[in-house]
Scaffold this motif. Structure first.
Motif, PDB file in Angstrom:
ATOM      1  N   ALA A 177      66.860   8.896  64.027  1.00 26.04           N
ATOM      2  CA  ALA A 177      65.895   9.814  63.482  1.00 26.04           C
ATOM      3  C   ALA A 177      64.724   9.303  62.767  1.00 26.04           C
ATOM      4  CB  ALA A 177      66.823  10.516  62.441  1.00 26.04           C
ATOM      5  N   ARG A 178      64.958   8.051  62.224  1.00 25.93           N
ATOM      6  CA  ARG A 178      63.976   7.135  61.512  1.00 25.93           C
ATOM      7  C   ARG A 178      63.085   6.849  62.460  1.00 25.93           C
ATOM      8  NH1 ARG A 178      62.897   1.781  61.933  1.00 25.93           N
ATOM      9  NH2 ARG A 178      65.224   1.259  61.833  1.00 25.93           N
ATOM     10  N   ILE A 179      63.192   6.386  63.626  1.00 27.35           N
ATOM     11  CA  ILE A 179      62.526   5.982  64.551  1.00 27.35           C
ATOM     12  C   ILE A 179      61.641   7.315  65.237  1.00 27.35           C
ATOM     13  CG2 ILE A 179      62.076   4.943  66.962  1.00 27.35           C
ATOM     14  CD1 ILE A 179      64.264   3.113  66.346  1.00 27.35           C
ATOM     15  N   ASP A 180      62.352   8.315  65.397  1.00 27.96           N
ATOM     16  CA  ASP A 180      61.789   9.468  66.015  1.00 27.96           C
ATOM     17  C   ASP A 180      60.813  10.044  64.932  1.00 27.96           C
ATOM     18  OD1 ASP A 180      63.246   9.398  68.310  1.00 27.96           O
ATOM     19  OD2 ASP A 180      64.778  11.041  67.474  1.00 27.96           O
ATOM     20  N   ALA A 181      60.965   9.969  63.906  1.00 25.66           N
ATOM     21  CA  ALA A 181      60.057  10.530  62.799  1.00 25.66           C
ATOM     22  C   ALA A 181      58.490   9.853  62.787  1.00 25.66           C
ATOM     23  CB  ALA A 181      60.607  10.317  61.309  1.00 25.66           C
ATOM     24  N   THR A 182      58.445   8.835  63.661  1.00 22.95           N
ATOM     25  CA  THR A 182      57.340   8.058  63.552  1.00 22.95           C
ATOM     26  C   THR A 182      56.042   8.949  64.062  1.00 22.95           C
ATOM     27  OG1 THR A 182      58.422   6.105  64.016  1.00 22.95           O
ATOM     28  CG2 THR A 182      56.030   5.925  64.798  1.00 22.95           C
ATOM     29  N   ALA A 183      56.638   9.732  65.011  1.00 24.32           N
ATOM     30  CA  ALA A 183      55.618  10.853  65.796  1.00 24.32           C
ATOM     31  C   ALA A 183      55.542  12.144  65.236  1.00 24.32           C
ATOM     32  CB  ALA A 183      56.224  11.179  67.326  1.00 24.32           C
ATOM     33  N   LEU A 184      56.195  12.222  64.013  1.00 24.63           N
ATOM     34  CA  LEU A 184      55.970  13.598  63.348  1.00 24.63           C
ATOM     35  C   LEU A 184      54.694  13.663  62.898  1.00 24.63           C
ATOM     36  CD1 LEU A 184      59.311  14.048  60.890  1.00 24.63           C
ATOM     37  CD2 LEU A 184      58.658  15.533  63.018  1.00 24.63           C
ATOM     38  N   ALA A 185      54.054  14.972  63.004  1.00 24.26           N
ATOM     39  CA  ALA A 185      52.734  15.218  62.804  1.00 24.26           C
ATOM     40  C   ALA A 185      52.295  16.534  63.283  1.00 24.26           C
ATOM     41  CB  ALA A 185      51.581  14.390  63.842  1.00 24.26           C
ATOM     42  N   LEU A 186      51.415  17.263  62.535  1.00 26.33           N
ATOM     43  CA  LEU A 186      51.229  18.461  63.004  1.00 26.33           C
ATOM     44  C   LEU A 186      50.176  18.584  64.207  1.00 26.33           C
ATOM     45  CD1 LEU A 186      49.527  20.049  59.635  1.00 26.33           C
ATOM     46  CD2 LEU A 186      51.740  20.853  60.706  1.00 26.33           C
ATOM     47  N   PRO A 187      50.508  19.629  65.086  1.00 28.69           N
ATOM     48  CA  PRO A 187      49.861  19.927  66.214  1.00 28.69           C
ATOM     49  C   PRO A 187      48.274  19.908  66.066  1.00 28.69           C
ATOM     50  CG  PRO A 187      51.714  21.392  66.326  1.00 28.69           C
ATOM     51  CD  PRO A 187      51.288  20.742  64.926  1.00 28.69           C
ATOM     52  N   PRO A 188      47.310  19.151  66.941  1.00 27.67           N
ATOM     53  CA  PRO A 188      45.907  19.314  66.553  1.00 27.67           C
ATOM     54  C   PRO A 188      45.400  20.774  66.668  1.00 27.67           C
ATOM     55  CG  PRO A 188      46.398  17.832  68.300  1.00 27.67           C
ATOM     56  CD  PRO A 188      47.710  18.360  67.999  1.00 27.67           C
ATOM     57  N   LEU A 189      46.011  21.766  67.332  1.00 34.47           N
ATOM     58  CA  LEU A 189      45.779  23.352  67.149  1.00 34.47           C
ATOM     59  C   LEU A 189      45.639  23.836  65.751  1.00 34.47           C
ATOM     60  CD1 LEU A 189      44.329  25.624  68.588  1.00 34.47           C
ATOM     61  CD2 LEU A 189      46.880  26.150  69.032  1.00 34.47           C
ATOM     62  N   PHE A 190      46.781  23.352  64.779  1.00 34.38           N
ATOM     63  CA  PHE A 190      46.728  23.486  63.596  1.00 34.38           C
ATOM     64  C   PHE A 190      45.510  23.074  62.773  1.00 34.38           C
ATOM     65  CE2 PHE A 190      51.095  24.935  64.305  1.00 34.38           C
ATOM     66  CZ  PHE A 190      51.260  25.929  63.161  1.00 34.38           C
ATOM     67  N   TRP A 191      45.206  21.804  63.046  1.00 27.50           N
ATOM     68  CA  TRP A 191      43.988  21.101  62.290  1.00 27.50           C
ATOM     69  C   TRP A 191      42.915  22.141  62.599  1.00 27.50           C
ATOM     70  CZ3 TRP A 191      44.877  19.074  57.954  1.00 27.50           C
ATOM     71  CH2 TRP A 191      45.943  18.056  57.778  1.00 27.50           C
ATOM     72  N   LEU A 192      42.443  22.576  63.871  1.00 27.82           N
ATOM     73  CA  LEU A 192      41.496  23.024  64.150  1.00 27.82           C
ATOM     74  C   LEU A 192      41.486  24.391  63.452  1.00 27.82           C
ATOM     75  CD1 LEU A 192      39.054  23.426  66.151  1.00 27.82           C
ATOM     76  CD2 LEU A 192      40.632  24.527  67.894  1.00 27.82           C
ATOM     77  N   VAL A 193      42.321  25.048  63.331  1.00 32.31           N
ATOM     78  CA  VAL A 193      42.609  26.446  62.572  1.00 32.31           C
ATOM     79  C   VAL A 193      42.100  26.193  60.965  1.00 32.31           C
ATOM     80  CG1 VAL A 193      43.870  28.313  61.758  1.00 32.31           C
ATOM     81  CG2 VAL A 193      44.321  27.519  64.291  1.00 32.31           C
ATOM     82  N   ILE A 194      42.799  25.211  60.514  1.00 33.76           N
ATOM     83  CA  ILE A 194      42.531  24.941  59.289  1.00 33.76           C
ATOM     84  C   ILE A 194      41.089  24.603  58.985  1.00 33.76           C
ATOM     85  CG2 ILE A 194      42.786  23.215  57.320  1.00 33.76           C
ATOM     86  CD1 ILE A 194      45.802  22.838  58.284  1.00 33.76           C
ATOM     87  N   TRP A 195      40.441  23.777  59.868  1.00 37.55           N
ATOM     88  CA  TRP A 195      39.039  23.407  59.704  1.00 37.55           C
ATOM     89  C   TRP A 195      38.252  24.726  59.857  1.00 37.55           C
ATOM     90  CZ3 TRP A 195      37.419  19.718  56.641  1.00 37.55           C
ATOM     91  CH2 TRP A 195      38.461  18.529  56.792  1.00 37.55           C
ATOM     92  N   VAL A 196      38.457  25.438  60.735  1.00 35.39           N
ATOM     93  CA  VAL A 196      37.488  26.585  61.101  1.00 35.39           C
ATOM     94  C   VAL A 196      37.850  27.573  59.843  1.00 35.39           C
ATOM     95  CG1 VAL A 196      37.516  29.002  62.530  1.00 35.39           C
ATOM     96  CG2 VAL A 196      37.761  26.480  63.423  1.00 35.39           C
ATOM     97  N   GLY A 197      39.189  27.634  59.264  1.00 33.41           N
ATOM     98  CA  GLY A 197      39.265  28.581  58.157  1.00 33.41           C
ATOM     99  C   GLY A 197      38.594  28.066  56.929  1.00 33.41           C
ATOM    100  N   ALA A 198      38.481  26.731  56.785  1.00 35.30           N
ATOM    101  CA  ALA A 198      37.762  26.164  55.652  1.00 35.30           C
ATOM    102  C   ALA A 198      36.199  26.553  55.729  1.00 35.30           C
ATOM    103  CB  ALA A 198      37.814  24.750  55.476  1.00 35.30           C
ATOM    104  N   ALA A 199      35.624  26.446  56.995  1.00 37.79           N
ATOM    105  CA  ALA A 199      34.333  26.812  57.402  1.00 37.79           C
ATOM    106  C   ALA A 199      33.961  28.209  57.118  1.00 37.79           C
ATOM    107  CB  ALA A 199      33.737  26.583  58.685  1.00 37.79           C
ATOM    108  N   VAL A 200      34.826  29.124  57.562  1.00 40.46           N
ATOM    109  CA  VAL A 200      34.672  30.462  57.399  1.00 40.46           C
ATOM    110  C   VAL A 200      34.730  30.929  55.727  1.00 40.46           C
ATOM    111  CG1 VAL A 200      35.717  32.894  57.636  1.00 40.46           C
ATOM    112  CG2 VAL A 200      35.367  31.131  59.417  1.00 40.46           C
ATOM    113  N   ASN A 201      35.598  30.132  55.039  1.00 42.90           N
ATOM    114  CA  ASN A 201      35.842  30.390  53.624  1.00 42.90           C
ATOM    115  C   ASN A 201      34.445  29.939  52.915  1.00 42.90           C
ATOM    116  OD1 ASN A 201      37.421  30.459  50.890  1.00 42.90           O
ATOM    117  ND2 ASN A 201      36.534  28.675  50.733  1.00 42.90           N
ATOM    118  N   ALA A 202      33.930  29.107  53.183  1.00 39.18           N
ATOM    119  CA  ALA A 202      32.610  28.339  52.647  1.00 39.18           C
ATOM    120  C   ALA A 202      31.444  29.378  52.966  1.00 39.18           C
ATOM    121  CB  ALA A 202      32.036  26.967  53.217  1.00 39.18           C
ATOM    122  N   VAL A 203      31.327  29.987  54.286  1.00 33.87           N
ATOM    123  CA  VAL A 203      30.232  31.037  54.620  1.00 33.87           C
ATOM    124  C   VAL A 203      30.406  32.211  53.710  1.00 33.87           C
ATOM    125  CG1 VAL A 203      29.309  32.520  56.544  1.00 33.87           C
ATOM    126  CG2 VAL A 203      30.061  29.954  56.887  1.00 33.87           C
TER     127      VAL A 203
END
Length: 264
Positions: A177-203
């Motif tokens: 479990a400790r070794i497998d946790a090395t690859a734990l991370a949010l999918p890139p699509l989630f980060w894309l949605v977050i950054w798009v949301g942040a841009a829309v919020n600023a606009v």
């Protein structure tokens, strides 16, 4: 880019990340402010429509940020728990070998000592770089081989041997479990949605009709400051073994110092 983010001190990355986020949000306000003032003829209708849009978007974007932050924290807490469990089970295995014949027990304790040093000095630095570690595999294989050479002569010895086997199985599970946790991370699509949301919020904030430009920029800057901090902390915790907010080999160092080195 990601390696630089996780390898650099938080004293540099935090001001750069959050400060840049605030500056970009304020620049968006400055860039769109003249357009809004020129296009808006009915401020009441504009404010009413914009209020509905900001309210709806704010609910969904806020829920998204909250869910992502909770998910990342749960991954972080899970990884921390499995490292503590693995370190504790190594300590339990070390104690279990004290009842074995001296020659076999000494060799098994030596293997566990080598394993702990390998985890601390090799595995964790590799995991911090996102690399699945394998340096400690040899010690695990050797300990398993030695464990299966144990000959239980009495019922008491048999019970102790079965307990050691069960502890070893739990240790292997925690280690995996400790070794497998090395690859734990949010999918890139989630980060894309977050950054798009942040841009829309600023606009959307830039679309608010405010007569005083300083007040408008201050409002946009404060909102961007909070959102930037949330995104920064989420990004820093996204990889459990890397970054300023990360899991280190502290649990293993304590077991090595308090149990293994103390008995030598």
């Amino acid at each position: 880019m990601l390696d630089w983010f996780y390898d650099t001190s938080i004293l540099i990355t935090l001001p750069l990340f959050v400060g840049g986020f605030v500056v970009v949000s304020c620049l968006i306000v400055v860039a769109l402010r003249r357009v809004v003032l020129r296009l808006v003829t009915d401020t009441k209708e504009w404010d009413r429509a914009l209020g509905h849009a900001i309210g709806t978007f704010g609910v969904f974007f806020g829920i998204l940020l909250a869910l992502v932050a909770v998910s990342v924290y749960e991954n972080f807490a899970y990884t921390r728990q499995v490292t503590i469990e693995e370190a504790g089970r190594v300590g339990a295995l070390y104690r279990a070998t004290t009842g074995l014949p001296d020659e076999l027990g000494d060799r098994m304790r030596q293997v566990l000592d080598e394993y702990m040093h390998s985890v601390i000095e090799v595995d964790f630095p590799a995991q911090a770089s996102g690399i699945l570690p394998g340096a400690s595999d040899a010690q695990v294989d050797e300990f398993e081989r030695l464990l299966h050479t144990v000959e239980a002569e009495t019922r008491s010895d048999q019970a102790q041997f079965e307990q050691a086997l069960a502890t070893f199985d739990d240790f292997i599970e925690s280690r995996r479990a400790r070794i497998d946790a090395t690859a734990l991370a949010l999918p890139p699509l989630f980060w894309l949605v977050i950054w798009v949301g942040a841009a829309v919020n600023a606009v959307l904030i830039a679309f608010i009709h405010v007569t005083n430009p300083r007040l408008h920029i201050l409002m946009a800057g404060l909102l961007a400051l909070f959102i930037g901090l949330v995104i920064f902390v989420t990004a820093d915790m996204d990889h459990p073994y890397a970054g300023e907010i990360s899991i280190g080999p502290g649990a293993y160092e304590r077991v090595l110092e308090q149990i293994i080195d103390a008995r030598e």
